[in-house]
Write an enzyme that holds these catalytic residues in place. Structure first.
Site, short mmCIF file in Angstrom:
data_model
loop_
_atom_site.label_atom_id
_atom_site.label_comp_id
_atom_site.label_asym_id
_atom_site.label_seq_id
_atom_site.Cartn_x
_atom_site.Cartn_y
_atom_site.Cartn_z
N LYS A 64 0.54 -1.28 -0.08
CA LYS A 64 -0.04 -0.29 -0.04
C LYS A 64 1.00 1.46 0.12
O LYS A 64 0.60 2.34 -0.67
CB LYS A 64 -0.47 0.30 1.07
CG LYS A 64 -1.52 -1.11 0.98
CD LYS A 64 -3.33 -0.49 0.06
CE LYS A 64 -4.48 -1.02 0.08
NZ LYS A 64 -5.36 -0.14 -0.27
N SER A 318 0.68 -9.57 -0.85
CA SER A 318 0.59 -8.64 -0.26
C SER A 318 0.51 -8.01 1.04
O SER A 318 0.65 -7.09 0.74
CB SER A 318 -0.53 -8.59 -1.03
OG SER A 318 -2.03 -9.10 -0.71
#
Length: 517
Positions: A64, A318
């Site tokens: 992110k 992720s």
């Protein structure tokens, strides 16, 4: 392009332009080139080369920070002076906070009051102002937009922004630089769609032969349903286990890219995600969060359904921001997700030696658990876990063997009541209890949730069973029995719907009928 990142500059998605923005993205002041690691054990098991793109190795343990930094770095001088605001209780919050700290920009993160302290402390450690408000993300989002109006701050969206997508797309740029040999498939997790949008656009512009597979939890598949409907849809509810991708509607920009660049979608279960978390640990000795293991879970399911691809397969890991308390729950579900355990309800004769005879049929397989309580003088109903190695094939063969030996049997391996509650309950049947109905709930993990539940029901119906376990997540799983006469059942259901918690009627569930009713 304007220096100020104004989404109005992108009236429509231009894939070539987005790929160029990925090339020009500014991310490496905060991000690092994440490792592309071979998954040797998985490769041997699946019969094809599997690689893991390790975004869990980033400074904030998530991809992110790429999109957040690329978006904030493009702000005009006046926008930088006013500062930025974001609403998040997860990885986006840390990404925005780190970007703000690095660029010397005032950063405000609005988080629900229910956010675990470990996440609040991590954001504060990055010198961001933290505002705690409300019980859920929607409350935080509403307040963040109020701050935008009051302070003139720029809102940093977690996914529905082309510059955020371009920043996330640098994962694909690195991947192609790191792996010059043919890549057959790339598996990408999907929540709001920023990562899949940025990566898919870049991959299809640079290497169109690569198959892009989007992976979602089966209970949060907002992209899958949007593609099926031909337009973005809003899911009534989403599952909360993989909270990093628990999004009710895919973003507008990501959807516009996905409909052109995503070849297909795969949906996976909680058990399969847990099994993938274990697989990542066995390969890397790091523990991903549920959303972090989502892509690998999709890869494994896809190979089981379609076979291995004629080339390398890559899964994006992720993120790795997981609460330690959740690991107990994950470990419990992993064996089922990897198809290494069968949960069975078996009827044995209530007589000496029956358990020994039953174990003889199990053979050399390990018994993972055996739960029993006396019910009557003729039959014993037992709940047994059996370790298996050959997945569903061995489980089916085991069930057939028991039935041929004369045992009445129910396979509960895919039964949520059995997996979540029955194996942890003690006690026996309630044969004399009239009008009992069994329901399964997801409660928010916040003070007053149970009290609100009981107040809404108004004490009208007797609670005959209640089972709850804390999993260290944002929600709790509850099994409850109520005495509800037939004439009052519709009124009871209306009350449950008004509370707003997800629920399922399990009154006909075989696990309940065999062991509790």
């Amino acid at each position: 392009m304007t220096d100020a990142a104004d989404a109005a500059a992108w009236p429509a998605v231009d894939l070539a332009q987005l790929a160029q923005e990925v090339e020009a993205a500014v991310v490496y002041d905060v991000a690092q080139v994440s490792p592309l690691q071979p998954a040797r054990k998985l490769s041997a098991r699946l019969g094809a080369p599997v690689w893991l793109k390790r975004e869990d190795a980033q400074p904030v343990h998530s991809f992110k920070l790429r999109g957040a930094y690329n978006r904030i770095a493009r702000l005009s001088p006046s926008q930088r002076e006013a500062g930025v605001v974001a609403a998040s209780a997860g990885n986006h919050a840390q990404g925005v906070a780190l970007a703000g700290q690095t660029l010397g920009i005032r950063t405000t993160i609005v988080m629900p009051e229910t956010t675990p302290s470990i996440k609040v402390d991590a954001v504060r450690a990055l010198e961001a102002e933290v505002v705690l408000i409300g019980d859920a993300y929607d409350d935080a989002l509403a307040h963040a937009m109020t701050l935008v109006e009051q302070r003139g701050q720029t809102f940093i969206h977690p996914y529905d922004d082309p510059w955020v997508m371009a920043g996330q797309g640098t994962v694909a740029r690195e991947l192609l630089d790191q792996h010059s040999d043919p890549i057959a498939r790339v598996y990408i997790p999907v929540g709001g769609g920023g990562l899949v949008g940025g990566m898919a656009a870049y991959l299809k512009q640079r290497r169109p032969e690569i198959e892009v597979v989007a992976v979602e939890p089966v209970d949060s598949a907002c992209l899958h349903h949007a593609l099926a409907a031909g337009e973005r849809v809003v899911l009534d509810q989403v599952g909360l286990f993989a909270d990093g991708v628990a999004v009710r509607q895919i973003g507008a920009y990501p959807y516009a890219v996905a409909r052109q660049c995503v070849d297909r979608t795969v949906q996976v279960s909680i058990d399969e995600i847990c099994a993938a978390m274990r697989a990542v640990f066995e390969e890397t000795r790091s523990v991903p969060e549920p959303a972090g293991a989502l892509a690998l879970a999709g890869l494994e399911r896809d190979v089981m359904a379609r076979g291995a691809a004629p080339g390398a397969m890559v899964a994006v890991v992720s993120g790795a921001n997981i609460n330690f308390d959740r690991l107990r729950y994950v470990a419990e579900r992993t064996a089922l997700g990897a198809h290494r355990e069968a949960l069975l309800a078996v009827t044995l004769p209530e007589q000496p030696g029956s358990f020994l005879a039953f174990c003889a049929h199990i053979g050399k397989r390990a018994v993972t658990e055996f739960n029993y309580r006396y019910a009557d003088a003729q039959r014993a109903q037992v709940f047994v876990g059996v370790a298996i190695r050959d997945g569903d094939r061995e489980r089916d063969a085991l069930c057939t063997e028991f039935r041929q030996a004369g045992y009445a049997l129910a396979d509960l391996s895919d039964n949520e009541v059995a997996k979540e509650h029955l194996r942890h309950l003690v006690g026996g049947r309630a044969d004399s209890l009239a009008d009992e109905r069994l329901f399964r709930f997801e409660f928010p993990e916040r003070p007053g949730a149970l009290m609100r539940f009981l107040q809404q029901l108004g004490g009208q119906w007797n609670i005959s069973l209640f089972h709850y376990r804390n999993h260290g997540a944002a929600f709790g799983r509850v099994l409850a029995g109520f005495q509800v006469p037939d004439a009052e059942f519709e009124t009871f259901l209306e009350r449950l719907r008004a509370i707003g918690y997800r629920f399922w009627d399990e009154s006909e569930n075989p696990a309940y009928r065999l062991f509790l009713r």
